[in-house]
Enzyme design. Structure first.
Site, PDB file in Angstrom:
ATOM      1  N   ASP A  25      -3.312  15.598  22.057  1.00  0.00           N
ATOM      2  CA  ASP A  25      -1.970  15.348  21.343  1.00  0.00           C
ATOM      3  C   ASP A  25      -2.267  15.606  19.731  1.00  0.00           C
ATOM      4  O   ASP A  25      -1.362  16.061  18.959  1.00  0.00           O
ATOM      5  CB  ASP A  25      -1.691  13.758  21.530  1.00  0.00           C
ATOM      6  CG  ASP A  25      -1.343  13.107  22.637  1.00  0.00           C
ATOM      7  OD1 ASP A  25      -0.988  14.045  23.398  1.00  0.00           O
ATOM      8  OD2 ASP A  25      -0.916  12.209  22.891  1.00  0.00           O
ATOM      9  N   ALA A  56      -5.750  11.086  21.845  1.00  0.00           N
ATOM     10  CA  ALA A  56      -5.716  11.570  23.251  1.00  0.00           C
ATOM     11  C   ALA A  56      -6.125  12.902  23.786  1.00  0.00           C
ATOM     12  O   ALA A  56      -5.485  13.902  24.242  1.00  0.00           O
ATOM     13  CB  ALA A  56      -4.453  11.379  23.821  1.00  0.00           C
ATOM     14  N   ASP A  99       0.729  -1.306   0.051  1.00  0.00           N
ATOM     15  CA  ASP A  99      -0.017  -0.116   0.106  1.00  0.00           C
ATOM     16  C   ASP A  99       0.678   1.257   0.090  1.00  0.00           C
ATOM     17  O   ASP A  99       0.462   2.203  -0.702  1.00  0.00           O
ATOM     18  CB  ASP A  99      -0.972  -0.230   1.222  1.00  0.00           C
ATOM     19  CG  ASP A  99      -2.025  -0.962   1.010  1.00  0.00           C
ATOM     20  OD1 ASP A  99      -2.317  -1.386  -0.017  1.00  0.00           O
ATOM     21  OD2 ASP A  99      -2.846  -1.075   2.086  1.00  0.00           O
ATOM     22  N   GLY A 100       1.996   1.299   0.631  1.00  0.00           N
ATOM     23  CA  GLY A 100       2.840   2.210   0.703  1.00  0.00           C
ATOM     24  C   GLY A 100       3.528   2.791  -0.667  1.00  0.00           C
ATOM     25  O   GLY A 100       3.878   3.835  -1.186  1.00  0.00           O
ATOM     26  N   GLU A 153      -4.885   9.890   4.801  1.00  0.00           N
ATOM     27  CA  GLU A 153      -5.213  10.853   5.889  1.00  0.00           C
ATOM     28  C   GLU A 153      -4.174  12.121   5.821  1.00  0.00           C
ATOM     29  O   GLU A 153      -3.243  12.241   5.625  1.00  0.00           O
ATOM     30  CB  GLU A 153      -5.156  10.259   7.288  1.00  0.00           C
ATOM     31  CG  GLU A 153      -3.788   9.978   7.786  1.00  0.00           C
ATOM     32  CD  GLU A 153      -3.416   8.593   7.202  1.00  0.00           C
ATOM     33  OE1 GLU A 153      -2.106   8.685   6.989  1.00  0.00           O
ATOM     34  OE2 GLU A 153      -3.979   7.702   7.430  1.00  0.00           O
TER      35      GLU A 153
END
Length: 266
Positions: free
Chosen positions: A152, A187, A46-47, A124
């Site tokens: 975060d 977070a 996928d990379g 993303e």
């Protein structure tokens, strides 16, 4: 004749497979064209396909992608090395079906009024404080302030990228036919003073998410595997892009079957 290009992960197995593909396609009379291919064959994982997408993101309307995985089964690479001869014949002889997936548009604006920069993400975009302290930003949806986020960072993903970092953050898996984006928290700080919604948000195609930064610390923005570091980023705007990635399909490639094989097992 069909013009093609081949992208390799760079390991010995992938490189050997690339040489075999090029030789066979040339024998069929197809033209290798690295500048203006009609189809890009990604060999690796996928990379590798993610990198190929960024290499050809300027010609998405003219270029389709197909992936061969030489490692673990991927969400973008659905062919295996043992099937290469079959795939070559398909590419040379068979008109392929086009399947389109939505992309994420990311516009980064700067406090010094530098010209905004526009990016496309297949998986993303993430926003974090690069100094390790908390990210503080207003989250606006459709021009209205939704919440002040402290934590975060935030991950804004495409439906096809929902199985990647988004899933690790507790986000939902979305079918890639849904023209949408998803916002997942990293977070977040929630107490009597600070409060966020605490759940992933899924926005439809016509909704825009704007992150307005409230602290002056350096911010790290990622676009897939690329990182943007800049001390004067003022806002990050995300929405479903007008462009789409086009995959060449020569056979069914059921999304939920891939999800099951990747996360549940046979």
């Amino acid at each position: 004749m069909l013009k093609y290009a081949v992208a390799s992960r760079g390991d010995d197995i992938s490189d050997a497979l690339v040489e075999r593909i090029i030789q066979s396609l040339n024998e069929f009379g197809l033209n290798q064209d690295k500048q203006e291919p009609e189809i890009v064959i990604s060999v690796g994982g996928d990379g590798t396909l993610l990198q190929a997408f960024h290499d050809y993101s300027h010609r998405l309307e003219e270029t389709a992608f197909v992936g061969i995985h030489t490692g673990h089964l991927g969400f973008y690479a659905d062919w295996i090395p043992d099937e290469v001869e079959n795939l070559i014949i398909h590419i040379a002889k068979t008109p392929f079906q086009i399947v389109e997936y939505p992309l994420l548009e990311v516009v980064v604006r700067y406090g010094d009024e530098t010209t905004p920069k526009r990016y496309l993400a297949l998986n993303e975009s993430t926003v974090k404080n690069s100094e390790g302290s908390s990210l503080v930003c207003n989250v606006e949806i459709k021009g209205e302030t939704f919440e002040t986020f402290r934590g975060d960072g935030l991950c804004i993903s495409t439906p096809s990228g929902s199985t990647a970092y988004n899933k690790a953050l507790g986000g939902a898996i979305l079918h890639p036919s849904l023209a949408s984006l998803q916002i997942a928290e990293m977070a977040s700080i929630n107490n009597r003073v600070y409060r966020t919604v605490g759940s992933p948000l899924v926005l439809p195609q016509h909704h825009t998410c704007l992150l307005k930064l409230l602290n002056n610390a350096d911010v790290q923005v990622t676009i897939d595997h690329y990182t943007i570091n800049h001390e004067d980023i003022s806002s990050i705007q995300c929405r479903v892009a007008e462009e789409k990635i086009r995959f060449a399909r020569f056979r069914p490639f059921p999304f939920w079957k891939r999800v099951k094989e990747s996360f549940v097992g046979e």
